[in-house]
Enzyme design. Structure first.
Site, PDB file in Angstrom:
ATOM      1  N   SER A  36       0.842  -1.222   0.000  1.00  0.00           N
ATOM      2  CA  SER A  36       0.000   0.000   0.000  1.00  0.00           C
ATOM      3  C   SER A  36       0.867   1.258   0.000  1.00  0.00           C
ATOM      4  O   SER A  36       0.430   2.319  -0.432  1.00  0.00           O
ATOM      5  CB  SER A  36      -0.906   0.007   1.248  1.00  0.00           C
ATOM      6  OG  SER A  36      -0.096   0.084   2.426  1.00  0.00           O
ATOM      7  N   ASN A  37       2.102   1.153   0.491  1.00  0.00           N
ATOM      8  CA  ASN A  37       2.960   2.346   0.508  1.00  0.00           C
ATOM      9  C   ASN A  37       4.383   1.952   0.114  1.00  0.00           C
ATOM     10  O   ASN A  37       5.368   2.459   0.639  1.00  0.00           O
ATOM     11  CB  ASN A  37       2.961   2.988   1.926  1.00  0.00           C
ATOM     12  CG  ASN A  37       3.588   4.371   1.914  1.00  0.00           C
ATOM     13  OD1 ASN A  37       3.571   5.054   0.883  1.00  0.00           O
ATOM     14  ND2 ASN A  37       4.197   4.757   3.012  1.00  0.00           N
ATOM     15  N   SER A 127       7.782   5.593  18.043  1.00  0.00           N
ATOM     16  CA  SER A 127       8.169   6.928  17.576  1.00  0.00           C
ATOM     17  C   SER A 127       8.307   7.904  18.728  1.00  0.00           C
ATOM     18  O   SER A 127       7.593   7.799  19.727  1.00  0.00           O
ATOM     19  CB  SER A 127       7.106   7.430  16.592  1.00  0.00           C
ATOM     20  OG  SER A 127       7.280   8.802  16.321  1.00  0.00           O
ATOM     21  N   TYR A 152      -2.404   8.943  14.748  1.00  0.00           N
ATOM     22  CA  TYR A 152      -1.173   8.191  14.439  1.00  0.00           C
ATOM     23  C   TYR A 152      -0.335   8.051  15.711  1.00  0.00           C
ATOM     24  O   TYR A 152       0.035   6.938  16.087  1.00  0.00           O
ATOM     25  CB  TYR A 152      -0.360   8.904  13.348  1.00  0.00           C
ATOM     26  CG  TYR A 152       1.083   8.454  13.334  1.00  0.00           C
ATOM     27  CD1 TYR A 152       2.073   9.236  13.923  1.00  0.00           C
ATOM     28  CD2 TYR A 152       1.431   7.227  12.794  1.00  0.00           C
ATOM     29  CE1 TYR A 152       3.389   8.798  13.962  1.00  0.00           C
ATOM     30  CE2 TYR A 152       2.743   6.795  12.815  1.00  0.00           C
ATOM     31  CZ  TYR A 152       3.722   7.590  13.416  1.00  0.00           C
ATOM     32  OH  TYR A 152       5.017   7.157  13.464  1.00  0.00           O
ATOM     33  N   LYS A 156       0.744   4.616  18.326  1.00  0.00           N
ATOM     34  CA  LYS A 156       2.076   4.207  18.807  1.00  0.00           C
ATOM     35  C   LYS A 156       2.043   4.048  20.326  1.00  0.00           C
ATOM     36  O   LYS A 156       2.583   3.097  20.885  1.00  0.00           O
ATOM     37  CB  LYS A 156       3.139   5.238  18.400  1.00  0.00           C
ATOM     38  CG  LYS A 156       3.399   5.292  16.910  1.00  0.00           C
ATOM     39  CD  LYS A 156       3.851   3.946  16.348  1.00  0.00           C
ATOM     40  CE  LYS A 156       4.076   3.987  14.852  1.00  0.00           C
ATOM     41  NZ  LYS A 156       4.394   2.645  14.290  1.00  0.00           N
TER      42      LYS A 156
HETATM   43  C1  WQD Z   1      10.215  18.061  10.512  1.00  0.00           C
HETATM   44  C2  WQD Z   1      10.285  19.574  10.612  1.00  0.00           C
HETATM   45  C3  WQD Z   1       8.211  20.684  10.205  1.00  0.00           C
HETATM   46  C4  WQD Z   1       7.854  19.625   5.984  1.00  0.00           C
HETATM   47  C5  WQD Z   1       6.910  13.126  11.713  1.00  0.00           C
HETATM   48  C6  WQD Z   1       6.154  12.184  12.631  1.00  0.00           C
HETATM   49  C7  WQD Z   1       7.100  11.161  13.196  1.00  0.00           C
HETATM   50  C8  WQD Z   1       7.783  10.462  12.056  1.00  0.00           C
HETATM   51  C9  WQD Z   1       8.582  11.485  11.260  1.00  0.00           C
HETATM   52  C10 WQD Z   1       6.662   8.538  11.171  1.00  0.00           C
HETATM   53  C11 WQD Z   1       9.081  20.162  11.327  1.00  0.00           C
HETATM   54  C12 WQD Z   1       9.234  21.054   9.140  1.00  0.00           C
HETATM   55  C13 WQD Z   1       8.308  19.716   7.297  1.00  0.00           C
HETATM   56  C14 WQD Z   1       7.804  20.787   5.175  1.00  0.00           C
HETATM   57  C15 WQD Z   1       8.664  22.082   6.992  1.00  0.00           C
HETATM   58  N1  WQD Z   1       6.818   9.830  11.229  1.00  0.00           N
HETATM   59  N2  WQD Z   1       8.713  20.942   7.771  1.00  0.00           N
HETATM   60  N3  WQD Z   1       8.219  21.973   5.708  1.00  0.00           N
HETATM   61  O1  WQD Z   1       6.790  16.155  12.007  1.00  0.00           O
HETATM   62  O2  WQD Z   1       9.077  15.908  13.121  1.00  0.00           O
HETATM   63  O3  WQD Z   1       7.809  13.856  12.481  1.00  0.00           O
HETATM   64  O4  WQD Z   1       7.612  12.425  10.728  1.00  0.00           O
HETATM   65  O5  WQD Z   1       7.263   7.673  11.736  1.00  0.00           O
HETATM   66  O6  WQD Z   1       6.381  10.227  13.965  1.00  0.00           O
HETATM   67  O7  WQD Z   1       5.622  12.923  13.707  1.00  0.00           O
HETATM   68  O8  WQD Z   1       8.795  15.292  10.711  1.00  0.00           O
HETATM   69  O9  WQD Z   1       9.736  15.842   8.514  1.00  0.00           O
HETATM   70  O10 WQD Z   1       7.254  16.235   8.911  1.00  0.00           O
HETATM   71  O11 WQD Z   1       8.920  17.734   9.978  1.00  0.00           O
HETATM   72  O12 WQD Z   1       9.028  23.172   7.454  1.00  0.00           O
HETATM   73  O13 WQD Z   1       7.397  20.754   3.975  1.00  0.00           O
HETATM   74  O14 WQD Z   1      10.283  20.125   9.288  1.00  0.00           O
HETATM   75  O15 WQD Z   1       7.469  21.842  10.592  1.00  0.00           O
HETATM   76  O16 WQD Z   1       9.531  21.265  12.086  1.00  0.00           O
HETATM   77  P1  WQD Z   1       8.074  15.427  12.144  1.00  0.00           P
HETATM   78  P2  WQD Z   1       8.644  16.248   9.439  1.00  0.00           P
END
Ligand code: WQD
Length: 339
Positions: A36-37, A127, A152, A156
């Site tokens: 699926s992904n 996570s 989500y 966890k």
């Molecule tokens: C990181 C930083 C955003 C995209 C999530 C889940 C975690 C894991 C990893 C699954 C933040 C900033 C992001 C963009 C941005 N998922 N950002 N512009 O939210 O820390 O973690 O993904 O296992 O469980 O919570 O990761 O990469 O989405 O964001 O500025 O287009 O980058 O605001 O500060 P996050 P992220």
């Protein structure tokens, strides 16, 4: 006879890198993935790296009868590393029941089968999201689990509780939950990496797609946070370092080195980087300027999260070795390979 390990979601981003490291360590691997992904092509990438094609079965773990049948046919599986789950934070807010069914029913069905074995070792993909905005940094495993910001994150937290409660009444079952911080990058061979399915929700794939010209511009979600440059801080860990942590955790269980039959470890580098620092590091490794703009904050984002890694270092004997730039360069090479 090689120890046989089931990797659910083993054709996914993290799962595929773990399969490579398991094979490198001499384990026999069988993968379950519903695609699926992910894509069956990932199997070719794994085989190209290790020279060994893992066994693969395509089915959905939400079908309990198929899970029961699998374990009847693979009664020699001595360990399970469970990645199969939905993982988009934003999507989970709109589709809570899909997340609770997919992330929890599948976990329960696997644990029910493992309970029947005389000895089982289980590694759970958890996570740092369980900590929410931690009260103090760096974050240790004893930091309180906060009320989840998304279904989500809740799956966890509930997943860890389900495993903990099951281990309490099943002395034959031993489990380790690995609480990942932010996995990024790709294998140095450029044969496997994060597949670009849909619009990237995470920072680094969005950066590399902007760098290659697939995306017009990166939006930086807020620069008014109380951090060194106003943008959020995260602990970005190379996916290969993360994969090696899984092998270390599995060996701990197989060798009966665990002090209790349920343990949790933070898996990160121990170093926090702001979004702007990641952008600067990417510009250095790609030798090009990145087109980005500052926009409003994203709902649900925590200000800062980075790991205290002493427990994983001392108890698992594992430590992240690769740097932020190593990870970003590997992600960039992977992106270029997709062109
Ligand atoms: C990181 C930083 C955003 C995209 C999530 C889940 C975690 C894991 C990893 C699954 C933040 C900033 C992001 C963009 C941005 N998922 N950002 N512009 O939210 O820390 O973690 O993904 O296992 O469980 O919570 O990761 O990469 O989405 O964001 O500025 O287009 O980058 O605001 O500060 P996050 P992220």
């Amino acid at each position: 006879m090689k120890d046989k390990i089931l990797v659910t979601g083993g054709l996914g981003f993290i799962g595929s890198h773990v399969v490579v490291e398991l094979q490198n360590e001499g384990f026999e691997v069988v993968i379950i993935d519903n695609l699926s992904n992910s894509s069956k092509d990932v199997l070719k990438g794994i085989t190209a790296i290790t020279g060994k094609e893992p066994a693969f079965e395509k089915f959905d773990l939400r079908d309990k009868s198929l899970v029961i049948d699998f374990f009847k046919r693979h009664h020699d599986v001595i360990g399970v590393i469970h990645f199969a789950a939905s993982k988009a934070v934003g999507e989970s807010v709109n589709l809570p029941l899909l997340y609770y069914e997919n992330n929890l029913n599948t976990l329960i069905y696997i644990l029910q089968e493992l309970q029947k074995n005389k000895k089982s070792n289980f590694i759970f993909s958890s996570s740092c999201t369980v900590y929410g905005q931690a009260d103090s940094l760096p974050i240790t495993e004893s930091a309180p689990v906060k009320v989840a910001e998304s279904p989500y994150g809740n799956t966890k937290q509930i997943g860890e509780e389900i495993i903990k409660d099951t281990c309490k009444v099943s002395e034959n079952l031993k489990a380790i939950a690995l609480r990942y911080f932010n996995p990024i990058g790709a294998h140095e061979s450029v044969k496997i990496g994060e597949l670009p399915i849909g619009t990237p929700q995470n920072l680094v794939p969005f950066i590399t797609q902007t760098g290659i010209g697939l995306r017009e511009q990166l939006s930086v979600f807020g620069d008014d946070y109380p951090t060194k440059d106003g943008t959020c801080v995260r602990d970005y860990i190379h996916v290969v370092d993360l994969a090696k942590a899984h092998v270390a955790a599995l060996k701990r269980l197989i060798n009966n080195d665990n002090s209790s039959n349920y343990e949790e470890f933070n898996i990160g580098t121990g170093k926090g980087s702001t979004v702007l620092e990641v952008i600067t590091a990417f510009e250095e490794v790609s030798n090009q300027k990145l087109n980005y703009k500052i926009v409003d904050r994203r709902a649900g984002d925590v200000v800062a999260a980075y790991a205290e890694t002493t427990k994983a270092n001392n108890v698992l004997g594992w430590k992240a070795k690769l740097s932020l730039k190593d990870a970003l360069l590997s992600a960039w090479k992977w992106e270029q390979s997709l062109k």
